[in-house]
Enzyme design. Sequence first.
Site, PDB file in Angstrom:
ATOM      1  N   LYS A  34      41.384  17.359  19.537  1.00 27.12           N
ATOM      2  CA  LYS A  34      42.208  18.538  19.220  1.00 27.12           C
ATOM      3  C   LYS A  34      42.348  19.439  20.442  1.00 27.12           C
ATOM      4  CE  LYS A  34      40.191  22.242  17.265  1.00 27.12           C
ATOM      5  NZ  LYS A  34      40.356  23.544  17.933  1.00 27.12           N
ATOM      6  N   ASN A  35      41.202  19.711  21.108  1.00 23.66           N
ATOM      7  CA  ASN A  35      41.215  20.692  22.203  1.00 23.66           C
ATOM      8  C   ASN A  35      41.793  20.148  23.493  1.00 23.66           C
ATOM      9  OD1 ASN A  35      40.240  22.533  20.461  1.00 23.66           O
ATOM     10  ND2 ASN A  35      38.121  22.432  21.163  1.00 23.66           N
ATOM     11  N   CYS A 128      38.829  36.186  16.414  1.00 26.66           N
ATOM     12  CA  CYS A 128      38.654  35.381  15.215  1.00 26.66           C
ATOM     13  C   CYS A 128      37.212  35.573  14.773  1.00 26.66           C
ATOM     14  CB  CYS A 128      38.943  33.912  15.533  1.00 26.66           C
ATOM     15  SG  CYS A 128      37.812  33.277  16.755  1.00 26.66           S
ATOM     16  N   ARG A 133      37.456  36.749  21.761  1.00 26.42           N
ATOM     17  CA  ARG A 133      38.347  35.798  22.434  1.00 26.42           C
ATOM     18  C   ARG A 133      39.280  36.498  23.439  1.00 26.42           C
ATOM     19  NH1 ARG A 133      38.255  31.210  19.167  1.00 26.42           N
ATOM     20  NH2 ARG A 133      38.643  30.034  21.071  1.00 26.42           N
ATOM     21  N   ASP A 319      30.591  24.202  20.236  1.00 25.20           N
ATOM     22  CA  ASP A 319      31.271  23.686  19.041  1.00 25.20           C
ATOM     23  C   ASP A 319      30.366  22.794  18.203  1.00 25.20           C
ATOM     24  OD1 ASP A 319      34.568  23.327  20.577  1.00 25.20           O
ATOM     25  OD2 ASP A 319      33.383  25.062  19.973  1.00 25.20           O
ATOM     26  N   ARG A 411      41.776  22.472  10.225  1.00 27.47           N
ATOM     27  CA  ARG A 411      42.304  22.803  11.553  1.00 27.47           C
ATOM     28  C   ARG A 411      41.837  21.788  12.587  1.00 27.47           C
ATOM     29  NH1 ARG A 411      40.462  28.129  13.766  1.00 27.47           N
ATOM     30  NH2 ARG A 411      41.543  27.185  15.513  1.00 27.47           N
TER      31      ARG A 411
HETATM   32  C1  EPZ Z   1      38.087  26.493  24.059  1.00 26.77           C
HETATM   33  O1  EPZ Z   1      38.325  27.821  23.649  1.00 26.77           O
HETATM   34  C2  EPZ Z   1      38.083  25.675  22.762  1.00 26.77           C
HETATM   35  N1  EPZ Z   1      39.377  25.818  22.090  1.00 26.77           N
HETATM   36  C3  EPZ Z   1      36.974  26.184  21.834  1.00 26.77           C
HETATM   37  O2  EPZ Z   1      36.953  25.338  20.682  1.00 26.77           O
HETATM   38  C4  EPZ Z   1      35.631  26.055  22.559  1.00 26.77           C
HETATM   39  O3  EPZ Z   1      34.612  26.579  21.743  1.00 26.77           O
HETATM   40  C5  EPZ Z   1      35.696  26.824  23.881  1.00 26.77           C
HETATM   41  O4  EPZ Z   1      36.804  26.337  24.688  1.00 26.77           O
HETATM   42  C6  EPZ Z   1      34.414  26.692  24.692  1.00 26.77           C
HETATM   43  O5  EPZ Z   1      34.155  25.358  24.952  1.00 26.77           O
HETATM   44  C7  EPZ Z   1      40.454  25.145  22.574  1.00 26.77           C
HETATM   45  O6  EPZ Z   1      40.369  24.427  23.560  1.00 26.77           O
HETATM   46  C8  EPZ Z   1      41.740  25.318  21.818  1.00 26.77           C
HETATM   47  P1  EPZ Z   1      36.743  29.946  26.653  1.00 26.77           P
HETATM   48  P2  EPZ Z   1      38.651  28.959  24.762  1.00 26.77           P
HETATM   49  O7  EPZ Z   1      37.909  30.642  27.261  1.00 26.77           O
HETATM   50  O8  EPZ Z   1      39.502  28.387  25.854  1.00 26.77           O
HETATM   51  C9  EPZ Z   1      34.793  34.191  27.147  1.00 26.77           C
HETATM   52  C10 EPZ Z   1      36.831  24.812  18.408  1.00 26.77           C
HETATM   53  O9  EPZ Z   1      35.955  24.983  17.543  1.00 26.77           O
HETATM   54  N2  EPZ Z   1      36.023  34.546  27.869  1.00 26.77           N
HETATM   55  O10 EPZ Z   1      35.963  28.955  27.468  1.00 26.77           O
HETATM   56  O11 EPZ Z   1      39.123  30.170  24.080  1.00 26.77           O
HETATM   57  C11 EPZ Z   1      35.072  34.078  25.662  1.00 26.77           C
HETATM   58  O12 EPZ Z   1      34.975  35.334  25.041  1.00 26.77           O
HETATM   59  C12 EPZ Z   1      37.183  25.910  19.384  1.00 26.77           C
HETATM   60  O13 EPZ Z   1      37.466  23.728  18.574  1.00 26.77           O
HETATM   61  C13 EPZ Z   1      36.089  35.765  28.538  1.00 26.77           C
HETATM   62  O14 EPZ Z   1      35.120  36.529  28.537  1.00 26.77           O
HETATM   63  O15 EPZ Z   1      37.164  29.205  25.320  1.00 26.77           O
HETATM   64  C14 EPZ Z   1      33.989  33.174  25.171  1.00 26.77           C
HETATM   65  O16 EPZ Z   1      32.832  33.952  24.909  1.00 26.77           O
HETATM   66  C15 EPZ Z   1      36.397  27.179  19.118  1.00 26.77           C
HETATM   67  N3  EPZ Z   1      37.254  36.102  29.180  1.00 26.77           N
HETATM   68  C16 EPZ Z   1      33.741  32.270  26.366  1.00 26.77           C
HETATM   69  O17 EPZ Z   1      34.348  32.882  27.497  1.00 26.77           O
HETATM   70  C17 EPZ Z   1      38.352  35.277  29.185  1.00 26.77           C
HETATM   71  O18 EPZ Z   1      39.390  35.635  29.777  1.00 26.77           O
HETATM   72  C18 EPZ Z   1      34.349  30.896  26.187  1.00 26.77           C
HETATM   73  O19 EPZ Z   1      35.755  31.056  26.079  1.00 26.77           O
HETATM   74  C19 EPZ Z   1      38.254  34.032  28.506  1.00 26.77           C
HETATM   75  C20 EPZ Z   1      37.085  33.688  27.859  1.00 26.77           C
END
Ligand code: EPZ
Length: 432
Positions: A34-35, A128, A133, A319, A411
Amino acid sequence: MPFAARVSQEIKKPHLQIRGESSLSGEIKVSGAKNSALVLMAAALLTDESLILNNVPELTDIDGMSAILQFMGVKLSRSQSSLQLNANQIQHVEPPYDLVHGLRASFFCIGPLLGRLGKAKIPLPGGCRIGARPVAEHIKGLKALGAVVSVEHGVVSASVPGLSRKLKGASVVLDCPSVGATETLIMASVLAHGTSTIENAAQEPEVQDLANLLNEMGAKVVGAGGPTITVEGVEKLYGCNYSVIPDRIEAATFLLAAAITRSIITVKPIVPEHLNAVLQKLRDCGCELRYENNSITIFPGDIKGVDITTQPFPGFPTDLQAPFMALLATAQGTSVVTEKIYENRMQHVAELERMGACIRLQGNTAVIEGVPQLSAAPIFGTDLRAAAAMVLAGLAAKGTSQLEGLKHLDRGYENFEKKLNLAGANILRHQN
Ligand code: EPZ
């Protein structure tokens, strides 16, 4: 009237009725990731030629992304697990909030729209259940590449000044190895003038899959999967035919279903190096794993408690924190699980406690004392991975559980209960 029938009558919302004390056997098939699929779909915006993506799972998140792309003018058709996308006629660069707000991945559109057209207006994806996020890292990087970005009334407006409307290569150091920010900046820079580098980049396999697709389309991305990624901008990208990697999170969820029911099953296809941290923890807690070609067969032993701390890849993935905790709830001894990625991803603890789990939660650290067996109860999936965790708990519990929150489950898991039932589970979906 038996308890399960009475409870089932009382629960009118869509739910799964999960018979406990299940044992599984045989082989469970893993779908496309999915991701990865979600971000590869957004990459279609970078070319005016047709992109064919194979091994795309049938999920509500994929449907949501399809709706957003079609709203913007992308022609999109699906046949079985293949998607054909063509973005040669983009009419809108601002998808409406009602299409975007439930789908974090909608924000993946901003990078390719800026890279190809020099403008984009994307509503903030919003928080969420698992956390705020934020997208500050995405915006910081886009500004470094020369975009003018403002955030007003919940909408991120970005444009590239100058006649060429082309972004300029730049060096960006991320404050945190954000998956989404890394993917956004790779997609924004592939058509920029000059070379970009992204340091402290996310190293997840899905980032590598995106880079592999873009290079098949004619991009020049080097270093994906490591902490520093270099992108040499090119004039144009082309269509291609590409297969999405297997979903490592789904694959590990099935391995955990085997472990919690003490069953022997084979999971296929699977790329072991996408899951080394998880496979190590499965071995540490008493499971033997046999690798063959692109499959893993799991032989659970006596399950003992282990400690887990979620980290960016190659560390233990956030995850799988909830699904693994379901297993640890019935392990011998004490486990400590610490969630370091999201600020609010422990809501499944209360649901596991309703089933008799013995867990003490202090902030984002859960101390779990394993119990011999969980007991069935009406339970709720608070987010996508928590819902999967509760299915696993229901499979092992004494009695029959009812799980609500199927919109979360659907989802991210394609035909979840059908796949488990083919392996011997007894899960009934009640639509209402
Ligand atoms: C991706 O989300 C995945 N979703 C998430 O999967 C997964 O948990 C996550 O990566 C971490 O591996 C998709 O790919 C669609 P991040 P993403 O930006 O890109 C902080 C699932 O269950 N952060 O790496 O949103 C953020 O708050 C989902 O399939 C900042 O601080 O993850 C979080 O604490 C859930 N500033 C951490 O980094 C930013 O600008 C990880 O976020 C961006 C992120």
